[in-house]
Design a protein around this motif. Sequence first.
Motif, PDB file in Angstrom:
ATOM      1  N   LEU A   2       0.828  -1.204   0.000  1.00  0.00           N
ATOM      2  CA  LEU A   2       0.000   0.000   0.000  1.00  0.00           C
ATOM      3  C   LEU A   2       0.865   1.257   0.000  1.00  0.00           C
ATOM      4  N   LEU A   3       1.897   1.255   0.814  1.00  0.00           N
ATOM      5  CA  LEU A   3       2.765   2.429   0.897  1.00  0.00           C
ATOM      6  C   LEU A   3       3.554   2.649  -0.391  1.00  0.00           C
ATOM      7  N   SER A   4       3.934   1.560  -1.049  1.00  0.00           N
ATOM      8  CA  SER A   4       4.742   1.697  -2.264  1.00  0.00           C
ATOM      9  C   SER A   4       3.900   2.010  -3.498  1.00  0.00           C
ATOM     10  N   ASP A   5       2.655   1.519  -3.536  1.00  0.00           N
ATOM     11  CA  ASP A   5       1.844   1.636  -4.747  1.00  0.00           C
ATOM     12  C   ASP A   5       0.812   2.761  -4.706  1.00  0.00           C
ATOM     13  N   PHE A   6       0.576   3.331  -3.532  1.00  0.00           N
ATOM     14  CA  PHE A   6      -0.506   4.319  -3.417  1.00  0.00           C
ATOM     15  C   PHE A   6      -0.239   5.525  -4.310  1.00  0.00           C
ATOM     16  N   ASP A   7      -1.254   5.894  -5.085  1.00  0.00           N
ATOM     17  CA  ASP A   7      -1.167   7.034  -5.998  1.00  0.00           C
ATOM     18  C   ASP A   7      -1.669   8.279  -5.275  1.00  0.00           C
ATOM     19  N   PRO A   8      -0.816   9.296  -5.056  1.00  0.00           N
ATOM     20  CA  PRO A   8      -1.241  10.475  -4.280  1.00  0.00           C
ATOM     21  C   PRO A   8      -2.313  11.310  -4.964  1.00  0.00           C
ATOM     22  N   VAL A   9      -2.504  11.122  -6.272  1.00  0.00           N
ATOM     23  CA  VAL A   9      -3.520  11.893  -7.006  1.00  0.00           C
ATOM     24  C   VAL A   9      -4.827  11.110  -7.119  1.00  0.00           C
ATOM     25  N   ASP A  10      -4.738   9.904  -7.640  1.00  0.00           N
ATOM     26  CA  ASP A  10      -5.946   9.124  -7.911  1.00  0.00           C
ATOM     27  C   ASP A  10      -6.293   8.117  -6.816  1.00  0.00           C
ATOM     28  N   GLY A  11      -5.473   8.032  -5.771  1.00  0.00           N
ATOM     29  CA  GLY A  11      -5.797   7.151  -4.659  1.00  0.00           C
ATOM     30  C   GLY A  11      -5.902   5.696  -5.076  1.00  0.00           C
ATOM     31  N   PHE A  12      -6.942   5.024  -4.611  1.00  0.00           N
ATOM     32  CA  PHE A  12      -7.107   3.610  -4.915  1.00  0.00           C
ATOM     33  C   PHE A  12      -7.331   3.376  -6.406  1.00  0.00           C
ATOM     34  N   LEU A  13      -7.944   4.326  -7.081  1.00  0.00           N
ATOM     35  CA  LEU A  13      -8.139   4.183  -8.520  1.00  0.00           C
ATOM     36  C   LEU A  13      -6.793   4.121  -9.230  1.00  0.00           C
ATOM     37  N   GLY A  14      -5.849   4.940  -8.751  1.00  0.00           N
ATOM     38  CA  GLY A  14      -4.519   4.941  -9.321  1.00  0.00           C
ATOM     39  C   GLY A  14      -3.762   3.644  -9.051  1.00  0.00           C
ATOM     40  N   MET A  15      -4.149   2.954  -7.963  1.00  0.00           N
ATOM     41  CA  MET A  15      -3.501   1.679  -7.641  1.00  0.00           C
ATOM     42  C   MET A  15      -4.104   0.521  -8.442  1.00  0.00           C
ATOM     43  N   LYS A  16      -5.102   0.859  -9.291  1.00  0.00           N
ATOM     44  CA  LYS A  16      -5.797  -0.139 -10.098  1.00  0.00           C
ATOM     45  C   LYS A  16      -6.478  -1.201  -9.231  1.00  0.00           C
ATOM     46  N   THR A  17      -6.971  -0.749  -8.065  1.00  0.00           N
ATOM     47  CA  THR A  17      -7.711  -1.642  -7.181  1.00  0.00           C
ATOM     48  C   THR A  17      -9.061  -1.990  -7.789  1.00  0.00           C
ATOM     49  N   PHE A  18      -9.640  -1.032  -8.540  1.00  0.00           N
ATOM     50  CA  PHE A  18     -10.968  -1.263  -9.132  1.00  0.00           C
ATOM     51  C   PHE A  18     -10.847  -1.600 -10.607  1.00  0.00           C
TER      52      PHE A  18
END
Length: 391
Positions: A375-391
């Motif tokens: 989570l700390l390495s992949d978290f996208d500061p702009v798009d959040g979870f969307l940026g992490m491709k969680t959805f």
Amino acid sequence: MSTSRLQLSDEQRALVGTVRELARDKFRDRAKKYLDGTYPWENLRDLAGIGVLGMSIPEEYGGSNLAVFETALVLEEVAKVCYPTSMALLGEVGVQVRVISTYAPESMKRDILPKVCSGDAMLAICMTEPHAGTDVPNYRVNTTLKGDRAVVKGVKTLISRADEAEWFVVFSRIDGTPGRDGIGCVLVNRNTPGFEVTARYHTMGGENLAEIQFNDCEVPIENVILRQGGFKKLLSAFNTQRCLNPSISLGLAEGAFEEAIKYVRDRSIFGHPVADFQGIRWKLAEMYRDIEAGRSLLYRACLTANPFPDPHEAAIAKMYVNEMAIRVTSEALQVHGGYGFTDDYPVSRLYRGARYGTLGGGATETLKDLVGKKLLSDFDPVDGFLGMKTF
């Protein structure tokens, strides 16, 4: 946006129905006698008879080559009624089988895998050592390569099926190479000179675990399935275990929940069925909520397998489902009152089995750390979870 519940295919539904019928009609009545550590051979033979022991094995070796998802569905059904049988089955469809079918030489596959399908060969995996469980890079068991032979030396502990298995898939250091780069895998037959079961431990779930010593066990060089640098491959295969372990936890929770429903319908107190009390209905609602949340996480993780599940999804599913099963089985026992604490009611056995989940296949604390780092390495500061491709 419309959503729909995951629907099983006709083939998947037929598979689940066949296993459920077998578990309900035969395994349920036998379950109590396995509390003393008796191995459920008769149940394994019944499962072999319907082809279940070959679920994880390719068709060319006599198996049905089912996906991780279907394998999890079967384990879930068996665990609803008998924890020791579900764990015995896990040994025939879990990581040790997948390591052999994926990485072993062809001659070894043709020798071992058909016997697994028929129930004529039990398998065990040897990971934990007296000083290290999850800390695989610090394992001390070592395999020394000597020409066309390999010599295995060291101790493994808390090993399932030590008295029943014919073949042992041993996580081992190769030629003393330090750290994770030195970890590989070797296959040892129980009849190999120097193989010795030196201690046995009876568990609260009914299983027997054991300590095994490899006293300079000499095996053919082809038994070294993975050499130095095999650590990542082994962990990739082990992600399968992080879906199959919680499938047993899910089944235990479901079995306990079903027992609780039956009990409160039939039991009366103060002239009313126990089910008439709001506090009980709230307990049931919370148990069902937790089971369904766990099912969603687990099934999603299983469906990522290609051929092994996504490590992040598998870790999240295992963390939640293991802990959920402890809560749900405990609540189901509480609903039964004093009867739930006796061996005569299935909920007691299901509760004891559920306690194993957070310990095997990667401890909860280790997985939380793994997920937290990602989570700390992949978290996208702009798009959040969307940026992490969680959805």
